[in-house]
Design a protein around this motif. Structure first.
Motif, PDB file in Angstrom:
ATOM      1  N   ALA A 123       0.809  -1.191   0.033  1.00 25.51           N
ATOM      2  CA  ALA A 123      -0.081   0.128   0.057  1.00 25.51           C
ATOM      3  C   ALA A 123       0.873   1.292  -0.029  1.00 25.51           C
ATOM      4  N   GLU A 124       1.874   1.207   0.687  1.00 25.38           N
ATOM      5  CA  GLU A 124       2.869   2.340   0.501  1.00 25.38           C
ATOM      6  C   GLU A 124       3.612   2.522  -0.689  1.00 25.38           C
ATOM      7  N   ASP A 125       3.861   1.341  -1.048  1.00 26.76           N
ATOM      8  CA  ASP A 125       4.574   1.484  -2.425  1.00 26.76           C
ATOM      9  C   ASP A 125       3.739   2.115  -3.461  1.00 26.76           C
ATOM     10  N   ILE A 126       2.569   1.764  -3.207  1.00 27.14           N
ATOM     11  CA  ILE A 126       1.533   2.360  -4.356  1.00 27.14           C
ATOM     12  C   ILE A 126       1.258   4.049  -4.091  1.00 27.14           C
ATOM     13  N   GLN A 127       1.158   4.310  -2.931  1.00 23.36           N
ATOM     14  CA  GLN A 127       1.164   5.664  -2.516  1.00 23.36           C
ATOM     15  C   GLN A 127       2.197   6.431  -3.039  1.00 23.36           C
ATOM     16  N   HIS A 128       3.324   5.790  -2.763  1.00 20.37           N
ATOM     17  CA  HIS A 128       4.609   6.392  -3.139  1.00 20.37           C
ATOM     18  C   HIS A 128       4.758   6.651  -4.663  1.00 20.37           C
ATOM     19  N   ALA A 129       4.217   5.784  -5.584  1.00 21.59           N
ATOM     20  CA  ALA A 129       4.300   5.599  -7.048  1.00 21.59           C
ATOM     21  C   ALA A 129       3.204   6.477  -7.531  1.00 21.59           C
ATOM     22  N   PHE A 130       2.016   6.719  -6.575  1.00 21.11           N
ATOM     23  CA  PHE A 130       1.122   7.555  -7.098  1.00 21.11           C
ATOM     24  C   PHE A 130       0.615   8.589  -5.914  1.00 21.11           C
ATOM     25  N   PRO A 131       1.428   9.480  -5.907  1.00 24.95           N
ATOM     26  CA  PRO A 131       1.179  10.315  -4.607  1.00 24.95           C
ATOM     27  C   PRO A 131      -0.198  11.099  -4.605  1.00 24.95           C
ATOM     28  N   GLU A 132      -0.875  11.174  -5.749  1.00 25.06           N
ATOM     29  CA  GLU A 132      -1.941  12.060  -5.786  1.00 25.06           C
ATOM     30  C   GLU A 132      -3.400  11.220  -5.667  1.00 25.06           C
ATOM     31  N   ALA A 133      -3.031   9.620  -5.667  1.00 26.31           N
ATOM     32  CA  ALA A 133      -4.276   8.947  -5.389  1.00 26.31           C
ATOM     33  C   ALA A 133      -4.253   8.984  -3.870  1.00 26.31           C
ATOM     34  N   ARG A 134      -5.454   8.401  -3.224  1.00 25.35           N
ATOM     35  CA  ARG A 134      -5.861   8.718  -1.917  1.00 25.35           C
ATOM     36  C   ARG A 134      -5.894   7.201  -1.359  1.00 25.35           C
ATOM     37  N   VAL A 135      -4.815   6.551  -1.161  1.00 21.76           N
ATOM     38  CA  VAL A 135      -4.833   5.255  -1.066  1.00 21.76           C
ATOM     39  C   VAL A 135      -5.244   4.590   0.415  1.00 21.76           C
ATOM     40  N   VAL A 136      -6.059   3.627   0.348  1.00 18.97           N
ATOM     41  CA  VAL A 136      -6.673   3.152   1.547  1.00 18.97           C
ATOM     42  C   VAL A 136      -6.372   1.570   1.529  1.00 18.97           C
ATOM     43  N   LYS A 137      -5.956   0.853   2.690  1.00 16.90           N
ATOM     44  CA  LYS A 137      -5.772  -0.516   2.669  1.00 16.90           C
ATOM     45  C   LYS A 137      -6.960  -0.858   3.470  1.00 16.90           C
ATOM     46  N   SER A 138      -7.731  -1.992   2.706  1.00 17.21           N
ATOM     47  CA  SER A 138      -8.474  -2.934   3.481  1.00 17.21           C
ATOM     48  C   SER A 138      -8.987  -3.914   2.848  1.00 17.21           C
ATOM     49  N   LEU A 139      -9.781  -4.866   3.769  1.00 15.18           N
ATOM     50  CA  LEU A 139     -10.302  -6.198   2.906  1.00 15.18           C
ATOM     51  C   LEU A 139      -9.387  -7.184   2.405  1.00 15.18           C
ATOM     52  N   ASN A 140      -8.009  -6.902   2.907  1.00 15.78           N
ATOM     53  CA  ASN A 140      -7.418  -8.123   2.462  1.00 15.78           C
ATOM     54  C   ASN A 140      -7.072  -9.016   3.164  1.00 15.78           C
TER      55      ASN A 140
END
Lengths: 222, 222
Positions: A123-140
């Motif tokens: 999830a942090e890797d995703i946020q780092h790669a796409f800083p303007e997305a609003r990443v939430v981790k859930s349901l995993n």
């Protein structure tokens, strides 16, 4: 039974005292058994511990404690464990049950923050790669069948986790979770907390194998 | 709401179908949206999926799906996630809630075994260093206060785990656990399963912080 409790901190003292109360002969092993009056974190001194066991508990070196134990309990901090076991001595462990209850906590900041090995998440890797997305981790942390039908899990509401840096995004995802039937929605904090949620998978996979079904879930009893 | 479901496997299809049933406009994003008749693991084909949504669900490229979504759900396998998100395109993710429900599973053996990053545990290191000790991992997943008094946790029996290679040693530890008051003792399997138990700590520490108490525990609802 004779029990060696390696480690004189809060865990060793707490578990050691209870085992002594249950009638076992408990010897705490520690690097400096002569320092009976040192305070040990949230536990008291070893002298207080010894007195609290009504004299049944004793304090010794790692080696003497291990020699005494029919069962050896490792309650040393995780990163110091192998050193302590080498001090206990291979001969004193041979053939014995060694109950390991330690964790490799990163204490470098004083308080335990997390595992020493816990440094990233998808999830942090995703946020780092796409800083303007609003990443939430859930349901995993559950089967897809349970994601969309939490009532499949027996025993009432089990738990779904949320991690993210954006409170509004977490609120939107929480709405979606409620639509799916989730009631016990537990916010773990910022996106670094997704490390914890992602690290549930190894035990999830073992449970799946052992239970023979995917319709189980973690519930945080509290 | 317009929802992009990136990933056309079992998770994407299951969650996508449910969200469509709840009234959302769901577009599954996939690398090859034209391959509607390919079977997708435990899920059916995308054509079957589309039909099952009563025409509300659609199938598109990662980019078209992401452009459609007000919320973008990542249900791609963990190790393929960043590639899929780059295919979706940064502009299509900007400012949007990105719900990440993926895990970095190691599928190299066909079935998911564990996390790709999950390769060792302290318990295994101990067993390796002391091959003649009978190592059992247990009790590392809760506060010491709860270890010795499981009744402190509200809501009935919560769970304690066991991992080890020696069945007799696990039976001895299970006896000790019952003496401590544990009733829900769950055998995870061989000592490599201690990886899962040790990896519970990061979420335990976050829960401790968020709940403001250490008297909680994991319960495997089943």
């Amino acid at each position: 039974m004779n029990i060696a409790m390696l480690g004189s901190g809060g865990v060793g003292q707490t578990v050691g005292k209870k085992l002594a109360e249950l009638g076992h002969e408990v010897v705490i092993g520690t690097r400096h058994p002569e320092r009976l009056d040192e305070k040990k974190g949230y536990a008291g001194s070893l002298r207080e511990w010894r007195e609290s066991t009504g004299g049944r508990g004793r304090v010794a070196t790692f080696a003497d404690a291990a020699a005494h134990g029919e069962i050896v309990v490792n309650a040393v901090s995780g990163l110091a464990t192998l050193d302590a076991l080498h001090a206990a001595g291979e001969a004193n462990l041979r053939g014995k049950v060694l109950l390991d209850l330690a964790n490799e906590l990163d204490m470098s900041g004083g308080a335990p923050r997390s595992l020493a090995t816990d440094t990233r998440s998808l999830a942090e890797d995703i946020q780092h790669a796409f800083p303007e997305a609003r990443v939430v981790k859930s349901l995993n942390t559950m089967s897809a069948l349970v994601m969309v039908d939490p009532g499949l899990v027996p025993g009432g509401d089990s738990t779904v986790f949320l991690s993210g840096d954006d409170a509004g995004a977490k609120a939107q995802v929480a709405d979606l979770l409620r639509d799916l039937g989730w009631r016990d929605i537990l916010d773990l904090g910022d996106l670094t907390s997704a490390r914890g949620a992602e690290m549930l998978l190894p035990i999830w996979l073992r449970l799946w194998q052992q239970l023979g079904t995917a319709t189980f879930n973690f519930k945080i009893a509290r």
